[in-house]
Design a protein around this motif. Structure first.
Motif, short mmCIF file in Angstrom:
data_model
loop_
_atom_site.label_atom_id
_atom_site.label_comp_id
_atom_site.label_asym_id
_atom_site.label_seq_id
_atom_site.Cartn_x
_atom_site.Cartn_y
_atom_site.Cartn_z
N GLY A 1 1.40 33.29 -8.49
CA GLY A 1 1.59 31.96 -7.92
C GLY A 1 0.54 30.98 -8.39
N LEU A 2 -0.70 31.47 -8.59
CA LEU A 2 -1.77 30.59 -9.05
C LEU A 2 -1.46 30.04 -10.43
CD1 LEU A 2 -4.59 29.44 -8.50
CD2 LEU A 2 -5.55 31.51 -9.54
N HIS A 3 -0.95 30.90 -11.33
CA HIS A 3 -0.62 30.44 -12.67
C HIS A 3 0.57 29.48 -12.65
CE1 HIS A 3 -2.61 34.44 -13.74
NE2 HIS A 3 -3.41 33.50 -14.17
N ILE A 4 1.56 29.79 -11.82
CA ILE A 4 2.71 28.89 -11.72
C ILE A 4 2.27 27.51 -11.27
CG2 ILE A 4 4.86 28.47 -10.47
CD1 ILE A 4 5.17 30.68 -12.44
N SER A 5 1.40 27.47 -10.26
CA SER A 5 0.91 26.18 -9.75
C SER A 5 0.11 25.45 -10.83
CB SER A 5 0.04 26.41 -8.51
OG SER A 5 0.76 27.09 -7.51
N ALA B 1 8.61 23.17 -16.20
CA ALA B 1 7.58 24.03 -16.80
C ALA B 1 7.34 25.27 -15.95
CB ALA B 1 6.29 23.23 -16.97
N ALA B 2 7.25 25.09 -14.64
CA ALA B 2 7.01 26.23 -13.76
C ALA B 2 8.18 27.20 -13.77
CB ALA B 2 6.75 25.74 -12.33
N THR B 3 9.40 26.67 -13.82
CA THR B 3 10.58 27.55 -13.88
C THR B 3 10.60 28.35 -15.18
OG1 THR B 3 11.83 25.99 -12.52
CG2 THR B 3 13.10 27.61 -13.78
N ARG C 1 8.29 32.93 -4.86
CA ARG C 1 7.61 32.24 -3.76
C ARG C 1 6.87 31.02 -4.27
NH1 ARG C 1 6.05 37.55 -2.02
NH2 ARG C 1 4.02 37.23 -2.99
N ALA C 2 6.18 31.19 -5.39
CA ALA C 2 5.41 30.06 -5.93
C ALA C 2 6.32 28.92 -6.34
CB ALA C 2 4.58 30.53 -7.12
#
Length: 749
Positions: free
Chosen positions: A230-234, A271-273, A287-288
């Motif tokens: 989640g940290l990297h996704i954010s 980008a996150a997807t 979750r992220a």
């Protein structure tokens, strides 16, 4: 949470209980709390029921099935061969269509069979229902499989050669790309010790990370930095947001068509997807993504929401998407970490510098997560704040962006450019690694503690909230007092003269613990199942820590077979062990050879070694250490793996001293043990069979079970009961089975 604590799944008919509060909520909105609660229970029950319906029927266990389907993830190395997820399209038993779970976990050691992610195969397999160890303080493997929708495990049979089938589906295209990407990166930087970590940052595949590296990451509390989390996704979403917002506003005229923050939010989501897709959309990234979508949704809707509202909305959406998330430690850790950050940021005020703010944030996260981490894992890395203070910028501001840049360069620029970017990321990680290894080697780097009781956990939450309160809050130091129960409260222990005996569930093996008022004895430690997995580490040590046991006074290894001594090294590494007895003196950790006639007394409880005699040199079954524990409340006999010859020896020399109220059946209840005379002389009231689920030896042997039943003994087996706990005190002998006292609706019986 309520549903996941239930021994049986609630009925969906309870959903009608929402009707009355729904009517009352028309006038008094406070009743919406009850409405949401009932609907939440019904939704979680419905989703769990769908997964339960995908079970493997007992009639198909151990039968040869021919299944057709797709390899659903990147295969991973196992103790023998490799392990992979398989999505089943069709299953047949002797050409007759049968119903199999849609997703199974398979092992294979078949030669010339090397499946890849996304490929379609026809396989002959044998499946069994999910079944794992069930012990106090241990990991619920059955719950883990259930949460991941894996309703059967099995292995590939070599009798029918696996057949690769043609496939036109694009459903598994991402997994196929992920595997090729990992192989390409590994080929470009083959000589770096950090290759496995770079690959994990690129596609979430952690199989190239070695166990020594995992140990360093666990010791420093930096495991969350390795895979796509989640940290990297954010982080990627944040970089995309600010970059697009800047670029979109640069010409000036473009903001007249669409506001720059809106375009930034769209770019962040895209980008996150894409980055989550590289991880195979595993649960943490899902979750992220939901949390990020909620935050970006406020921008897209052009409305300002309080951070607490965004967090609550994200929590609601995650639970609507997957109500079983509450079973995962990562769910609690991720939301708790965000909550701590928001709480600290809300009262941060003006800080002297960004370095101070960054350091204070790491300290606040460590303190804020302390109660939850202890409750979930019974251990806390004391050096995690320092390690994360250094490692987070290296991973998230350097290694991860460089890895993504390398991925972008693949196929568009010469390979030397991509290789250079990957190598630079690996070099930075190598420099960081020397620091992490130093921190991991500090002897005070980890605090191990038993799981706190619920009331102590609640007190600790109050203490954390007070200690992290905004500046100006009076007497914040009082919060430290609220943390004291977390540290000082100890689990209950036996009284003088009492015996607490536990036969642990370690599958086809033996591990047991005997506790008196001030002492602990461990008799055998279960098997080592692979180079990186043994029951000493995953069963015995967590059980002892859950009971508040910091050291073992005596460890007895009955004999040298793996299923009895496989976990010994892990126990010796994790806890202080004062004395090691065994009939196998060649084992490097043995301090004394067990011999008949050894006696000692702990807290009014007598321990005596009955076997082997000094003139017996057998290191195998008939040379097992036989221990009897006698108290005024009852006796316990642990005979190891002795067979009929050793039983006859004991009857000839100790027949008057063999009587026991609790007997661990010799040699797991095999037909070579439990002779009729032995059963009659010992005459136990409780007989415990330490056996594995559907074990290949078919223990316990039916005739042996019948012998004990004929004398009126109460029979238990660890496969169906889990850990068996007995208390011998003034109230008599009381036994309980962990699978009964901690029953969950997903357990396999």
């Amino acid at each position: 949470m309520l549903v996941q604590q239930s021994p049986t799944l609630p009925s969906l008919w309870w959903g009608w209980a929402a009707a009355l509060p729904l009517i009352l909520a028309w006038r008094r909105p406070v009743w919406l709390i009850a409405v949401f609660f009932v609907f939440g229970v019904a939704w979680a029950t419905f989703r769990a029921g769908l997964i339960l319906d995908e079970r493997l029927t007992p009639e198909l266990e151990g039968r040869d099935l021919v299944i057709v389907g797709h390899v659903a993830d990147i295969p991973r190395a196992a103790a023998y061969g490799f392990r992979f997820l398989f999505d089943v399209e069709d299953a047949r038993l002797a050409d007759e269509a049968v119903r199999a779970p849609p997703r199974v976990l398979l092992n294979s050691s078949v030669n010339d069979f090397t499946p890849r992610a996304g490929e379609r195969w026809r396989l002959r397999v044998r499946l069994s229902r999910p079944h794992g160890f069930q012990n106090p303080g241990g990991f619920d493997y059955e719950g883990h499989l259930f949460r991941n929708r894996i309703r059967a495990r099995g292995y590939v049979r070599a009798e029918l050669a696996p057949e690769r089938l043609a496939d036109t589906s694009i459903r598994y295209a991402i997994d196929s790309v992920r595997q090729r990407l990992g192989e390409r990166i590994a080929a470009l930087i083959p000589d770096s010790a950090m290759t496995g970590i770079v690959v994990a940052l690129a596609n979430g595949d952690e199989r190239r990370i070695g166990e020594p590296q995992w140990q360093v990451l666990r010791a420093t509390g930096t495991v969350h930095l390795v895979a796509i989390s989640g940290l990297h996704i954010s982080l990627i979403g944040g970089i995309a947001f600010f970059l697009m917002r800047y670029l979109w506003a640069l010409p000036g005229v473009t903001v007249q068509w669409c506001p720059a923050p809106v375009m930034g939010a769209i770019a962040a989501l895209i980008a996150a997807t894409g980055y989550a897709a590289l991880a195979g959309f595993v649960v943490p990234t899902q979750r992220a993504l939901i949390m990020l979508a909620v935050a970006m949704g406020g921008i897209l809707l052009r409305r300002r929401f309080a951070p607490s509202q965004l967090l609550a909305a994200a929590l609601l959406l995650v639970l609507l998407y997957d109500p079983l998330s509450v079973m995962a430690p990562g769910f609690w850790l991720s939301f708790a970490a965000v909550a701590v950050i928001l709480y600290v940021a809300s009262g941060a005020g003006e800080r002297p510098s960004w370095i101070y703010r960054w350091g204070y944030l790491q300290w606040a996260i460590a303190l804020g997560m302390l109660p939850l981490t202890l409750a979930l894992f019974q251990r806390v890395s004391l050096i995690a704040p320092i390690a994360n203070l250094i490692a987070v910028p290296v991973f998230d501001m350097a290694a991860a962006p460089l890895t993504l840049a390398g991925i972008a360069a693949l196929g568009t620029l010469p390979d030397v450019v991509a290789a250079g970017l990957f190598q630079l990321a690996a070099t930075l990680l190598s420099w960081l690694w020397s620091v992490l290894e130093f921190l991991a080697g500090l002897h005070f780097g980890e605090w191990v503690q038993h799981a706190p009781p619920a009331w102590a956990f609640a007190c600790a939450l109050v203490g954390v909230a007070v200690l992290l309160a905004p500046r100006g809050w009076p007497a914040r130091w009082v919060g430290a007092g609220w943390l004291l129960p977390l540290i000082l409260v100890r689990p209950p222990a036996p009284a003088q003269g009492e015996v607490w005996f536990t036969l642990l569930d370690v599958g086809q093996g033996l591990a047991s613990v005997i506790r008196t008022q001030h002492h602990t004895l461990v008799y055998d430690t279960g098997p080592r199942l692979s180079e990186t997995f043994d029951t000493g580490e995953v069963v015995v040590v967590p059980y002892l820590r859950a009971q508040g046991v910091a050291s073992v006074d005596t460890l007895v290894i009955s004999h040298s077979d793996n299923d009895h001594r496989g976990g010994a090294e892990s126990l010796l590494r994790a806890l202080t062990v004062k004395r090691v007895l065994s009939s196998a003196p060649e084992l490097p950790f043995v301090s004394e050879t067990c011999k008949a006639g050894m006696r000692w007394n702990w807290d009014g409880v007598e321990f005596e070694m009955l076997h082997p005699p000094t003139d017996v040199r057998s290191r195998h079954n008939n040379g097992s250490c036989v221990l009897v524990v006698r108290s005024r409340h009852g006796n316990v006999l642990l005979p190891g793996d002795i067979e009929k010859r050793a039983e006859q020896y004991l009857l000839a020399r100790h027949d008057g001293r063999l009587a026991a109220d609790i007997l661990v059946a010799p040699h797991h209840g095999s037909k070579t043990s439990s002779h009729e005379d032995f059963v009659v002389i010992v005459r136990p009231a409780h007989v415990l069979f330490p056996v594995g689920y559907r074990n290949r030896y078919r223990h316990p042997y039916p005739a042996v079970v019948q012998r004990y039943a004929e004398i009126g003994a109460r029979l238990y087996d660890s496969a169906s009961a889990g850990a068996l706990e007995f208390v011998l005190d003034d109230q008599g002998i009381r036994g309980s089975a962990y699978r009964d006292t901690h029953r969950r609706y997903w357990f396999t019986r």
